[in-house]
Design a protein around this motif. Structure first.
Motif, short mmCIF file in Angstrom:
data_model
loop_
_atom_site.label_atom_id
_atom_site.label_comp_id
_atom_site.label_asym_id
_atom_site.label_seq_id
_atom_site.Cartn_x
_atom_site.Cartn_y
_atom_site.Cartn_z
N THR A 98 0.82 -1.21 0.00
CA THR A 98 0.00 0.00 0.00
C THR A 98 0.86 1.27 0.00
OG1 THR A 98 -1.70 -1.17 1.25
CG2 THR A 98 -1.89 1.22 1.14
N HIS A 99 0.68 2.05 -1.05
CA HIS A 99 1.34 3.36 -1.21
C HIS A 99 2.86 3.26 -1.14
CE1 HIS A 99 -2.74 4.78 0.53
NE2 HIS A 99 -2.82 4.49 -0.76
N ARG A 100 3.40 2.36 -1.96
CA ARG A 100 4.85 2.15 -2.02
C ARG A 100 5.43 2.50 -3.38
NH1 ARG A 100 7.28 0.86 3.04
NH2 ARG A 100 5.69 -0.20 4.29
N CYS A 101 4.61 3.04 -4.29
CA CYS A 101 5.10 3.26 -5.65
C CYS A 101 4.60 4.62 -6.14
CB CYS A 101 4.57 2.15 -6.56
SG CYS A 101 5.34 2.05 -8.16
N VAL A 102 5.51 5.58 -6.25
CA VAL A 102 5.12 6.94 -6.66
C VAL A 102 5.35 7.12 -8.15
CG1 VAL A 102 7.39 7.92 -6.04
CG2 VAL A 102 5.39 9.41 -6.19
N MET A 103 4.39 7.75 -8.81
CA MET A 103 4.44 7.95 -10.25
C MET A 103 4.07 9.39 -10.59
SD MET A 103 2.26 4.67 -11.51
CE MET A 103 2.26 5.37 -13.17
N HIS A 104 4.49 9.81 -11.79
CA HIS A 104 3.96 11.03 -12.37
C HIS A 104 2.63 10.70 -13.06
CE1 HIS A 104 7.48 13.45 -11.55
NE2 HIS A 104 8.25 12.48 -12.02
N VAL A 105 1.85 11.71 -13.32
CA VAL A 105 0.57 11.49 -13.99
C VAL A 105 0.79 10.88 -15.36
CG1 VAL A 105 -1.48 12.62 -14.93
CG2 VAL A 105 -0.57 13.33 -12.71
#
Length: 321
Positions: free
Chosen positions: A150-157
């Motif tokens: 849960t919430h471990r992968c940050v991306m750009h739009v």
């Protein structure tokens, strides 16, 4: 008071011969006539990357660093179309578990930031398909480590394609084909050219995704300080997350090359931000995106250690008074 915890990205400038991103091109793979031998070589490279990842986590633990971004290049050619029959997870199972156990034992928050070619709002079906394959790889790695995804992968739009509104709505449409298990893994970040904090908040609020605020990106996009008006909305996107809010911090290379990341962090610029959010959260994790990686973290801690408005907790954490 607010606890601030600092982290760094993937590589260390302090720890020698510890690259977690060793690779092998498909051209090199093809030159090995025995396909099974070539696959075994890929596995050895991946195991070397995991070995160095564990070394980096030990380095973090030794210096009280509680936040670390894993490289997305742990397994070379994992999703190549000519290697879809390769069960790359099987030989890595034990090493992944060791990494996850170590991170959990030493309370090191780990996450990923896939490369720019992962585009959930792509106009092309094959790009979206490949993006989902890549995200599945990140999901499997986290599961193999025994880490809650849960919430471990940050991306750009993603891509703007010179049509912001349509690009945002295409993200919403494509989000519907993303498996729920992968949706849970995603956080979104505002960028410096295409999607503002306001744009990104639109998606985060509509789809229930946490927003990772990038202070430098916001300044590069707007050249003003008007971000505070969005802070409460940003915090609200984290209300259902099991993790404390995180942000990205970097500094401009120069006034002329404002969008480029500097080697180190401008502590005055950082504290301009921190003074504004002080007390609004109990704890915030700040990922340093600087060219000098962990050296930039150590330099920042050295610069601020005598400030009267903080109390040092450990090697990479402090209280904002």
């Amino acid at each position: 008071m607010t606890i601030v915890r600092l982290g760094f990205v993937a590589m260390s400038t302090e720890l020698k011969n510890a690259s977690p991103s060793k690779t092998m091109t498909f051209s090199q793979f093809q030159k090995i006539r025995d396909r099974e031998a070539a696959i075994r070589k890929l596995e050895r490279i991946a195991l070397s990357n995991l070995h160095n990842t564990l070394r980096l986590l030990r380095h973090c633990a030794a210096y009280d660093i509680h936040f670390y971004r894993l490289t997305s290049r742990l397994i070379p050619l994992a999703n190549h179309e000519e290697l879809l029959d390769w069960n790359y997870m099987k030989p890595l199972k034990e090493d992944l578990k060791v990494i996850g156990d170590f991170a959990l034992k030493h309370k090191i928050r780990i996450d990923f930031h896939p490369d720019h070619f992962v585009l959930l709002n792509s106009q092309k079906k094959d790009v979206l398909k490949n993006s989902l394959h890549t995200l599945k790889l990140h999901y499997l790695l986290l599961k193999g480590m025994g880490i809650d995804v849960t919430h471990r992968c940050v991306m750009h739009v993603g891509g703007n394609y010179k049509e912001t509104d349509q690009s945002l709505e295409r993200f919403v449409d494509n989000w519907m084909v993303v498996p729920r298990s992968i949706q849970k893994m995603i956080m979104l970040e505002n960028d410096d050219t295409s999607f503002t904090v306001e744009d990104t908040l639109y998606l985060c609020e509509k789809l229930g995704i946490p927003l990772v605020f990038d202070y430098h990106h916001h300044l590069a996009h707007h050249h003003d300080m008007n971000w505070q008006v969005h802070w409460e909305r940003i915090l609200t996107t984290w209300k259902d997350s099991p993790l404390p809010i995180k942000m990205h911090i970097s500094s401009p290379k120069s006034e002329k090359e404002f969008r480029h990341h500097s080697d180190f962090i401008d502590s005055h610029m950082f504290f301009d931000f921190l003074q504004e959010i002080k007390g609004s959260v109990a704890e915030i994790y700040c990922m340093i995106e600087a060219k000098r990686k962990d050296e930039a973290l150590f330099q920042l801690m050295k610069e601020i250690e005598n400030r009267e408005d903080i109390d040092i907790i450990d090697g990479a954490s402090f209280y904002l008074k």
